[in-house]
Structure formats: C-alpha cells, structure tokens
Design a protein around this motif. Sequence first.
Motif, PDB file in Angstrom:
ATOM      1  N   VAL A   1     -62.185 -84.823 -53.972  1.00 35.67           N
ATOM      2  CA  VAL A   1     -62.306 -83.440 -54.416  1.00 35.67           C
ATOM      3  C   VAL A   1     -61.063 -82.694 -53.955  1.00 35.67           C
ATOM      4  O   VAL A   1     -60.757 -82.665 -52.756  1.00 35.67           O
ATOM      5  CB  VAL A   1     -63.569 -82.767 -53.836  1.00 35.67           C
ATOM      6  N   ALA A   2     -60.336 -82.104 -54.887  1.00 36.31           N
ATOM      7  CA  ALA A   2     -59.112 -81.374 -54.567  1.00 36.31           C
ATOM      8  C   ALA A   2     -59.381 -79.870 -54.653  1.00 36.31           C
ATOM      9  O   ALA A   2     -59.828 -79.374 -55.690  1.00 36.31           O
ATOM     10  CB  ALA A   2     -57.992 -81.760 -55.519  1.00 36.31           C
ATOM     11  N   ASP A   3     -59.114 -79.178 -53.570  1.00 36.16           N
ATOM     12  CA  ASP A   3     -59.242 -77.722 -53.522  1.00 36.16           C
ATOM     13  C   ASP A   3     -57.832 -77.140 -53.562  1.00 36.16           C
ATOM     14  O   ASP A   3     -57.111 -77.162 -52.555  1.00 36.16           O
ATOM     15  CB  ASP A   3     -59.980 -77.295 -52.254  1.00 36.16           C
ATOM     16  N   LEU A   4     -57.433 -76.615 -54.704  1.00 33.53           N
ATOM     17  CA  LEU A   4     -56.080 -76.102 -54.906  1.00 33.53           C
ATOM     18  C   LEU A   4     -56.062 -74.599 -54.645  1.00 33.53           C
ATOM     19  O   LEU A   4     -56.689 -73.832 -55.370  1.00 33.53           O
ATOM     20  CB  LEU A   4     -55.608 -76.390 -56.330  1.00 33.53           C
ATOM     21  N   GLY A   5     -55.348 -74.202 -53.605  1.00 38.58           N
ATOM     22  CA  GLY A   5     -55.387 -72.811 -53.168  1.00 38.58           C
ATOM     23  C   GLY A   5     -56.541 -72.606 -52.211  1.00 38.58           C
ATOM     24  O   GLY A   5     -57.388 -71.740 -52.400  1.00 38.58           O
ATOM     25  N   CYS A   6     -56.554 -73.400 -51.174  1.00 32.24           N
ATOM     26  CA  CYS A   6     -57.702 -73.433 -50.255  1.00 32.24           C
ATOM     27  C   CYS A   6     -57.789 -72.208 -49.367  1.00 32.24           C
ATOM     28  O   CYS A   6     -58.810 -71.981 -48.703  1.00 32.24           O
ATOM     29  CB  CYS A   6     -57.650 -74.688 -49.398  1.00 32.24           C
ATOM     30  N   GLY A   7     -56.716 -71.383 -49.329  1.00 29.43           N
ATOM     31  CA  GLY A   7     -56.750 -70.204 -48.475  1.00 29.43           C
ATOM     32  C   GLY A   7     -56.957 -70.581 -47.019  1.00 29.43           C
ATOM     33  O   GLY A   7     -56.468 -71.620 -46.552  1.00 29.43           O
ATOM     34  N   PRO A   8     -57.715 -69.776 -46.282  1.00 29.53           N
ATOM     35  CA  PRO A   8     -57.904 -70.052 -44.860  1.00 29.53           C
ATOM     36  C   PRO A   8     -58.912 -71.152 -44.556  1.00 29.53           C
ATOM     37  O   PRO A   8     -59.222 -71.394 -43.390  1.00 29.53           O
ATOM     38  CB  PRO A   8     -58.381 -68.706 -44.307  1.00 29.53           C
ATOM     39  N   GLY A   9     -59.409 -71.829 -45.589  1.00 29.11           N
ATOM     40  CA  GLY A   9     -60.240 -73.008 -45.377  1.00 29.11           C
ATOM     41  C   GLY A   9     -61.699 -72.746 -45.108  1.00 29.11           C
ATOM     42  O   GLY A   9     -62.476 -73.691 -44.948  1.00 29.11           O
ATOM     43  N   ASN A  10     -62.110 -71.486 -45.067  1.00 32.38           N
ATOM     44  CA  ASN A  10     -63.508 -71.191 -44.760  1.00 32.38           C
ATOM     45  C   ASN A  10     -64.459 -71.705 -45.832  1.00 32.38           C
ATOM     46  O   ASN A  10     -65.609 -72.054 -45.537  1.00 32.38           O
ATOM     47  CB  ASN A  10     -63.700 -69.682 -44.565  1.00 32.38           C
ATOM     48  N   LEU A  11     -64.005 -71.783 -47.086  1.00 39.05           N
ATOM     49  CA  LEU A  11     -64.856 -72.291 -48.164  1.00 39.05           C
ATOM     50  C   LEU A  11     -64.664 -73.791 -48.370  1.00 39.05           C
ATOM     51  O   LEU A  11     -65.618 -74.498 -48.716  1.00 39.05           O
ATOM     52  CB  LEU A  11     -64.553 -71.536 -49.454  1.00 39.05           C
ATOM     53  N   THR A  12     -63.471 -74.282 -48.148  1.00 34.76           N
ATOM     54  CA  THR A  12     -63.197 -75.710 -48.307  1.00 34.76           C
ATOM     55  C   THR A  12     -64.106 -76.546 -47.414  1.00 34.76           C
ATOM     56  O   THR A  12     -64.564 -77.623 -47.811  1.00 34.76           O
ATOM     57  CB  THR A  12     -61.726 -76.010 -47.949  1.00 34.76           C
ATOM     58  N   ALA A  13     -64.358 -76.049 -46.218  1.00 34.62           N
ATOM     59  CA  ALA A  13     -65.184 -76.810 -45.276  1.00 34.62           C
ATOM     60  C   ALA A  13     -66.554 -77.121 -45.856  1.00 34.62           C
ATOM     61  O   ALA A  13     -67.149 -78.165 -45.553  1.00 34.62           O
ATOM     62  CB  ALA A  13     -65.318 -76.032 -43.965  1.00 34.62           C
TER      63      ALA A  13
END
Length: 254
Positions: free
Chosen positions: A33-45
């Motif tokens: 799963v690729a998260d492009l534009g992950c920002g500060p990572g709070n949602l990617t986690a």
Amino acid sequence: MWDPVKYLDYADLRARPFHDLVARIPAAKPRRVADLGCGPGNLTAGLAERWPGAIIEASDSSPEMVEAARSRGVDARVLDVNDWAPEPDTDVVISNAVLQWVPEHRDLLRRWVGLLPSGATLAFQVPGNFDAPSHALVRALARAEEWAPRLADVVLRENEAVDSPLGYGNLLADEGCAVDAWETTYLQRLTGEDAVLEWITGTSLRPVKDALPGEAWDHFRAQIARKLDAAYPPRPDGTTWFEFRRVFVVAVVP
C-alpha cells in the motif's frame, strides 16, 4: 515550507476525508500500500491496522513532514509525487489532498494506471472548495495592487488543477478502470478566534506565507482575517461553521 504542527490543527476534522476514502477501497489483502503525500504520518499509521499483512510505503515532498512521520514510526521518505512509480507488488495507491498541487496530475493518473498491476486500486481525494469564500477572498486580496507584484505566481495555483467527480470518472473510465467517484461537503464546526483563517493557514495559505517576509505576512494576515470573519461570522457561542467540499475517486485498474 510545510509546518506539521500547524497542519495538525483540527486533526480530527482533517482526517475525516481520509477515512471516508479508505473505507471505500475494496482491497482485502493487498501486498503493498503506497501512501503518496503522507504528511506527518498520523493517518498512514492506521493503514497497517487496516491491512496488517501489507508493506506500507509512505512518501512526501516535504522534509519537515517526513521527519514528523518518522517520529511516529512511519518509514517515510522524501519524494515528489511526480517522481513516484509503483513497485510491481503495489495493490493500493492512496493520495490524500495532494494532487491539487500538481496541475498535470491527470497525466500522472493515466501513467499510474498503466504501471499498476491488474486489480490494483487507485484512491485519491482533493479539495473542491476553491470557489468558496475561504479561497475566493484570498485570491481577490492577492490580486490587489498592494500584493499582486509579490503573489502573482504563487497564489492557489491548485485552483486550476482540480476536476469534478464526473471529470475524473470519465478520465479513468477511458483507461478501462471501474470507477467510484463522489463528492461530500462536510459542515464543520470550528472553534477559536479567526477559525477559518487558522484552518487555511495550515494548507492553502501556505504558499502565500512562504512568499511574504514576516511583517508583510502579518499585514496580509490581518487584512484577510477581517474579510473571512465577515464571510464566516462566529456563532454566539464562539464556534464557526465552515463548509468543506471534497472530491473522491476510487478506481480499480483493469
């Protein structure tokens, strides 16, 4: 320059479109799963919780955002979305409020569809509120004689990039994808003084702030604050209603 701390103001409200987007992704057991534009990572986690067996790939063009993501344990890297290409096992691509900054992102979408494996899901959401007072007033002020020489090349260029759900639906259907496209307007109840100004300072006003030195930014900010307060008057209890339109697309590659 992106400010991860400022961006996380109203973090719960900013997260709603991401969660609504991810909820419509049909993939059960993606390999990557690729998260492009992950920002500060709070949602990617949270993606690792949704898909515990997947490799979670995260990137962002902002070194400050990547540093913040890494501090949360996200293995993020600095990468411009224009330079990204999928690994062969990429089954899900997520882009959350990024493509509005890329005028040529329609070409990117076509390229990604051609590179992704059959059955992969491409999911993204972008703002659709560029005609709202929160953006129109900024553009009008930036065109004023006082500010135009300094802001002509930087103000809200993303306004020209974003399409409608129908536009994205046609684009991706022409590439053979099965497409789910929709829009949502969130009615958000913001708190605090100059609430709408504080909201857009973390996102759409960032290029303006970057282009103006300290005192000039303070002066611009004071002017736009008065206009936004008139357009979005606080309620007697001090809260402020803010309509927030988003465009969503989930496309399955043929």
